[in-house]
Design an enzyme around this catalytic site. Structure first.
Site, PDB file in Angstrom:
ATOM      1  N   ASN A  42       0.849  -1.198   0.000  1.00 59.46           N
ATOM      2  CA  ASN A  42       0.000   0.000   0.000  1.00 59.46           C
ATOM      3  C   ASN A  42       0.886   1.251   0.000  1.00 59.46           C
ATOM      4  OD1 ASN A  42       0.630  -0.757   2.690  1.00 59.46           O
ATOM      5  ND2 ASN A  42      -1.095   0.395   3.521  1.00 59.46           N
ATOM      6  N   ILE A  43       0.420   2.256  -0.714  1.00 56.87           N
ATOM      7  CA  ILE A  43       1.178   3.502  -0.877  1.00 56.87           C
ATOM      8  C   ILE A  43       0.235   4.653  -0.552  1.00 56.87           C
ATOM      9  CG2 ILE A  43       2.528   4.926  -2.466  1.00 56.87           C
ATOM     10  CD1 ILE A  43       2.912   2.291  -4.167  1.00 56.87           C
ATOM     11  N   GLU A  44       0.445   5.258   0.617  1.00 62.68           N
ATOM     12  CA  GLU A  44      -0.479   6.312   1.065  1.00 62.68           C
ATOM     13  C   GLU A  44      -0.014   7.690   0.590  1.00 62.68           C
ATOM     14  OE1 GLU A  44      -1.109   5.677   5.280  1.00 62.68           O
ATOM     15  OE2 GLU A  44      -2.339   3.908   4.837  1.00 62.68           O
ATOM     16  N   CYS A  53      -3.967   0.614  -2.709  1.00 61.51           N
ATOM     17  CA  CYS A  53      -3.839  -0.608  -1.912  1.00 61.51           C
ATOM     18  C   CYS A  53      -2.740  -1.515  -2.467  1.00 61.51           C
ATOM     19  CB  CYS A  53      -5.142  -1.392  -1.929  1.00 61.51           C
ATOM     20  SG  CYS A  53      -6.483  -0.650  -1.023  1.00 61.51           S
ATOM     21  N   GLU A  55      -2.889  -4.675  -3.135  1.00 61.13           N
ATOM     22  CA  GLU A  55      -3.359  -5.595  -4.182  1.00 61.13           C
ATOM     23  C   GLU A  55      -3.361  -4.908  -5.541  1.00 61.13           C
ATOM     24  OE1 GLU A  55      -4.661  -4.816  -1.277  1.00 61.13           O
ATOM     25  OE2 GLU A  55      -5.960  -6.394  -0.471  1.00 61.13           O
ATOM     26  N   CYS A  91     -10.103  -4.971  -0.007  1.00 56.47           N
ATOM     27  CA  CYS A  91     -11.211  -4.011   0.009  1.00 56.47           C
ATOM     28  C   CYS A  91     -12.064  -4.172  -1.260  1.00 56.47           C
ATOM     29  CB  CYS A  91     -10.674  -2.585   0.114  1.00 56.47           C
ATOM     30  SG  CYS A  91     -10.092  -1.907  -1.442  1.00 56.47           S
ATOM     31  N   CYS A  94     -10.417  -3.214  -4.648  1.00 61.85           N
ATOM     32  CA  CYS A  94      -9.463  -4.221  -5.132  1.00 61.85           C
ATOM     33  C   CYS A  94     -10.195  -5.452  -5.667  1.00 61.85           C
ATOM     34  CB  CYS A  94      -8.498  -4.615  -4.022  1.00 61.85           C
ATOM     35  SG  CYS A  94      -7.353  -3.273  -3.629  1.00 61.85           S
TER      36      CYS A  94
HETATM   37  N1  THU Z   1      -5.298  -1.421   2.346  1.00 57.67           N
HETATM   38  C1  THU Z   1      -4.721  -2.233   1.421  1.00 57.67           C
HETATM   39  O1  THU Z   1      -3.590  -2.010   0.987  1.00 57.67           O
HETATM   40  N2  THU Z   1      -5.450  -3.289   0.979  1.00 57.67           N
HETATM   41  C2  THU Z   1      -6.712  -3.591   1.392  1.00 57.67           C
HETATM   42  O2  THU Z   1      -7.367  -4.437   0.810  1.00 57.67           O
HETATM   43  C3  THU Z   1      -7.277  -2.893   2.551  1.00 57.67           C
HETATM   44  C4  THU Z   1      -6.630  -1.585   2.870  1.00 57.67           C
HETATM   45  C5  THU Z   1      -4.524  -0.260   2.822  1.00 57.67           C
HETATM   46  C6  THU Z   1      -5.035   1.069   2.349  1.00 57.67           C
HETATM   47  C7  THU Z   1      -4.521   1.992   3.426  1.00 57.67           C
HETATM   48  O3  THU Z   1      -3.197   2.379   3.096  1.00 57.67           O
HETATM   49  C8  THU Z   1      -4.473   1.138   4.673  1.00 57.67           C
HETATM   50  O4  THU Z   1      -4.544  -0.206   4.227  1.00 57.67           O
HETATM   51  C9  THU Z   1      -5.591   1.403   5.666  1.00 57.67           C
HETATM   52  O5  THU Z   1      -6.817   1.334   5.043  1.00 57.67           O
END
Ligand code: THU
Length: 137
Positions: A42-44, A53, A55, A91, A94
């Protein structure tokens, strides 16, 4: 590649997570039908909504390299400083991306609680009554 091996790849991918805001680190390992593994994390973003996300990072890396045939994906996620010991399911966004590129019955989603338990689901199980390219035919 076994499910446990692919989960190990997802754990390696999680080490690259950029999640300074949620501090929830996710890693994914996507296996192509010809045996390649794409890592994703995941890259915020400070602006929050551009966050990607793990995935989707893995899928978009693969597709941008010309790979479009997928067998399974392993996902691990959990708070920074933990070993990601609870199941982390993908999520909805994804799941929708998986609908675009994966076979409903054959594609498998592999989750781990970090101990002995591994949960394996088909895309059909995790995304019942989904909307896919076949709806537009
Ligand atoms: N996140 C994912 O990378 N994959 C998911 O399926 C659920 C959520 C990440 C997004 C965000 O950076 C962090 O988790 C919190 O939601």
């Amino acid at each position: 590649m076994t499910n446990r091996e692919l989960l190990e790849e997802a754990r390696k991918a999680r080490l690259k997570s950029y999640a300074p805001y949620s501090k929830f680190q996710v890693g994914a390992a996507l296996l192509t039908k010809d045996g390649k593994v794409y890592h994703g994390c995941n890259i915020e973003n400070a602006s929050y909504t551009p966050t990607n996300c793990a995935e989707r990072t893995a899928f978009f890396k693969a597709i941008s390299e010309g790979d479009m045939e997928f067998e399974k994906i392993a996902i691990v996620g959990g708070k920074e400083g933990t070993n990601a010991d609870d199941l982390c399911a993908p999520c909805g966004v994804c799941r929708q991306v998986m609908m675009e590129f994966c076979d409903l019955d054959e594609f498998q989603i592999i989750l781990s609680d970090g101990k002995e338990n591994i949960k394996v689901m088909s895309l059909k199980e995790i995304m019942p009554y989904g909307f896919s390219p076949s709806n537009l035919k």
